[in-house]
Design an enzyme around this catalytic site. Structure first.
Site, short mmCIF file in Angstrom:
data_model
loop_
_atom_site.label_atom_id
_atom_site.label_comp_id
_atom_site.label_asym_id
_atom_site.label_seq_id
_atom_site.Cartn_x
_atom_site.Cartn_y
_atom_site.Cartn_z
N GLU A 204 1.04 -1.38 0.31
CA GLU A 204 0.27 -0.24 -0.14
C GLU A 204 0.58 1.95 -0.12
O GLU A 204 0.66 2.38 0.67
CB GLU A 204 -0.82 0.01 1.24
CG GLU A 204 -1.94 -0.80 0.61
CD GLU A 204 -2.98 -0.62 2.36
OE1 GLU A 204 -3.42 0.09 2.72
OE2 GLU A 204 -4.18 -1.99 1.34
N GLU A 327 -4.58 -8.70 0.19
CA GLU A 327 -5.28 -8.72 1.11
C GLU A 327 -7.01 -8.76 0.07
O GLU A 327 -6.87 -7.34 -0.31
CB GLU A 327 -5.03 -7.09 2.05
CG GLU A 327 -3.76 -7.38 2.24
CD GLU A 327 -3.63 -6.25 3.43
OE1 GLU A 327 -4.38 -5.32 3.94
OE2 GLU A 327 -2.30 -5.47 3.11
O1 AHR Z 1 -5.59 -5.89 7.35
C1 AHR Z 1 -5.43 -3.84 7.66
C2 AHR Z 1 -4.41 -3.14 7.19
O2 AHR Z 1 -5.07 -2.80 5.70
C3 AHR Z 1 -3.33 -3.85 6.50
O3 AHR Z 1 -2.08 -3.33 7.24
C4 AHR Z 1 -2.54 -2.76 5.21
O4 AHR Z 1 -1.97 -2.60 4.25
C5 AHR Z 1 -4.35 -1.97 4.65
O5 AHR Z 1 -4.30 -0.74 4.56
#
Ligand code: AHR
Length: 523
Positions: A204, A327
């Site tokens: 990110e 994710e």
């Molecule tokens: O999963 C929680 C957070 O969500 C992670 O650290 C980040 O990559 C995303 O914004």
């Protein structure tokens, strides 16, 4: 309806344009839903890594969730809890991503090796500002992966790290040479290098990973990845940071500037109901409006994946680069009474149906989506496992992963579905979402979600190219859509046998209960 009529009905729906991806909504409320599976047209393998997981130094995911330390009275192997490893082995974890998340771009791996008493102590600024004493580091993580028998996926630090630090980490883990890093690893007790398959260059980086522009990140990616080397026969899949949600421009720029230097690019896709980031809604107290909103938002992943693939295709005509949804999952307000920075949430039947939709969508795009990692494994967001001291329970989402594991490594079978719509007329979504695969032994598995919390769905399946002899099924459902497992009642939501499925000639007839996830096995 016989085979000819069913095929015809599906063709008519395709031609009249009432098509939602591979699913059409029938206008006739009395019609039985229909699924046509092309058994002989299977071509693409469903990468087991689509059923992957993610563990960050966040709240109680790693500490307490996995790591309790060797002196703990919670049964453990070299500090890692036994009950959690045993439960995860049952869902065949294919790959585990670590150490973050946002944490990855603040993590300095050298603080997490060597004698534990001498390790660094860092403030986990993203997640609750707690002190991380680095007792769980590289050796512990790779030990865990060996216990789970899964691939390791490490996210490197671009945001606050150096190129040298990243290069050294890869050398430390994978080199069998007589160089400094391999020597240091040996001093720390590991003679042979580990096999490391996946390495992410940042996380990110448009947000917590450095607030970069796409152009700046693409340049940095090119530089950092140069030094992510292959040592001693280990071959690394280099992963570039992709967008969050629907930011297609990020994908476009990163692909245009850096495609030739990557093997995969990521996508993060979190979902909630109709709330916003400051008021995401309760994990356990919600009405049908909120249920519907989550189902609709989850279905949005289909279009976002398709659009990302379309951009990738433009810059990667040979389709060499994979898409990793590394994710994904639901994100609710933290459980009342817990630290909001720990992202602890309960997990209901609603989360399970959402997970089933996601996994069916990933299967559908398995020609390009080669990995996905639900966030996160223990005690954080849409967890598989919740722990409380010595106690451990599994969530409804865990059961979905256990039911869907039959798809891992199987061949995706193209399918077309005609089903009822669910929701108000002007914003209907399909009631059913399904995918089908054939495993090495020839068994066909069909996973189906019924998004409608109010009515069962009668489904006729026709398997073109197979004369079915037997069908059996399992279902995950509960009386209430808010049903969830607790430490007091851990088995409120768990899979049971699905009764009443029949085979009549070529046709399989099955009832998909309201608000459920079903997996059929057909021989
Ligand atoms: O999963 C929680 C957070 O969500 C992670 O650290 C980040 O990559 C995303 O914004």
């Amino acid at each position: 309806m016989n085979r000819k009529k069913l095929t015809l009905a599906i063709i008519v729906l395709w031609l009249t344009g009432s098509v939602w991806a591979a699913t059409s909504i029938t206008s006739d409320g009395n019609e039985t839903s229909k699924l046509l599976v092309h058994v002989e047209q299977g071509r693409d393998r469903i990468a087991p890594e689509i059923y992957g997981h993610f563990a960050e130094h966040l709240g109680r995911c790693v500490y307490e969730g996995f790591w309790v330390g060797e002196d703990s009275d919670i049964p453990n192997v070299r500090g890692i809890r036994k009950d959690v490893v045993e439960a995860l082995k049952k869902i065949q974890v294919p790959v585990l991503r670590w150490p973050g998340g946002c944490f990855a771009d603040e993590y300095h791996w050298k603080e997490g090796i060597g004698p534990r008493s001498k390790r660094g102590r860092m403030i986990n600024t993203h997640w609750g500002r707690v002190i991380d004493d680095n007792s769980f580091g590289t050796h512990e993580f790779l030990d865990l992966c060996e216990m789970l028998d899964c691939e390791a996926y490490i996210a490197g630090n671009v945001g606050s790290g150096t190129v040298e630090e990243m290069q050294d980490w890869v050398e430390y883990m994978t080199s069998d040479s007589d160089g400094d890093m391999a020597r240091l690893r040996r001093q720390n007790g590991r003679e042979k290098p580990w096999r490391l398959r996946y390495f992410g260059v940042g996380n990110e980086n448009w947000g917590c990973g450095g607030n970069m522009t796409a152009e700046y990140y693409a340049d940095l990616y090119r530089r950092f990845q140069t030094y992510v080397r292959n040592y001693s026969g280990n071959r690394i899949v280099k992963v570039a940071c992709g967008p969050g949600g629907t930011d297609l421009r990020w994908t476009e720029v990163v692909m245009e500037k850096a495609a030739r230097y990557m093997n995969a690019v990521t996508l993060h896709y979190y979902v909630r109901g109709s709330g916003n980031w400051t008021d995401k809604g309760s994990a356990t107290e919600f009405d049908e409006k909120e249920w519907f909103a989550l189902m609709k938002n989850t279905l949005g992943a289909d279009e976002t994946i398709a659009k990302n693939i379309e951009i990738m295709d433009r810059f990667d005509r040979r389709k060499r680069i994979d898409l990793f949804v590394d994710e994904w999952g639901t994100w609710w307000d933290a459980e009342p009474g817990t630290d909001p920075g720990f992202l602890y949430q309960q997990n209901t039947l609603r989360d399970a149906v959402s997970a089933g939709i996601f996994l069916n969508v990933f299967n559908k795009y398995c020609h390009r989506v080669k990995m996905a990692n639900i966030a996160q494994t223990n005690n954080v967001l849409q967890a598989m496992i919740l722990t409380r001291g010595k106690e451990m329970i599994v969530t409804p989402t865990y059961h979905v992963f256990e039911m869907f594991k039959v798809h891992q490594g199987a061949t995706l079978l193209p399918s077309e579905l005609v089903c009822h719509g669910y929701g108000a007329r002007n914003q209907q979504i399909p009631e059913l979402v399904a995918s089908a695969s054939r495993d090495a032994g020839g068994t066909v598995h069909i996973s189906i979600c019924n998004l409608n919390p109010n009515s069962d769905s009668q489904l006729e399946c026709l398997l073109e190219g197979l004369s079915p002899q037997r069908v059996s099924g399992r279902v995950l459902t509960a009386e209430k859509m808010t049903a969830h497992n607790t430490f007091k009642n851990p088995d409120v939501v768990m899979p049971t046998r699905l009764n009443g499925s029949t085979v009549d000639g070529d046709l399989i007839t099955v009832t998909i209960p309201a608000k459920s996830v079903v997996v059929l096995a057909i021989k």
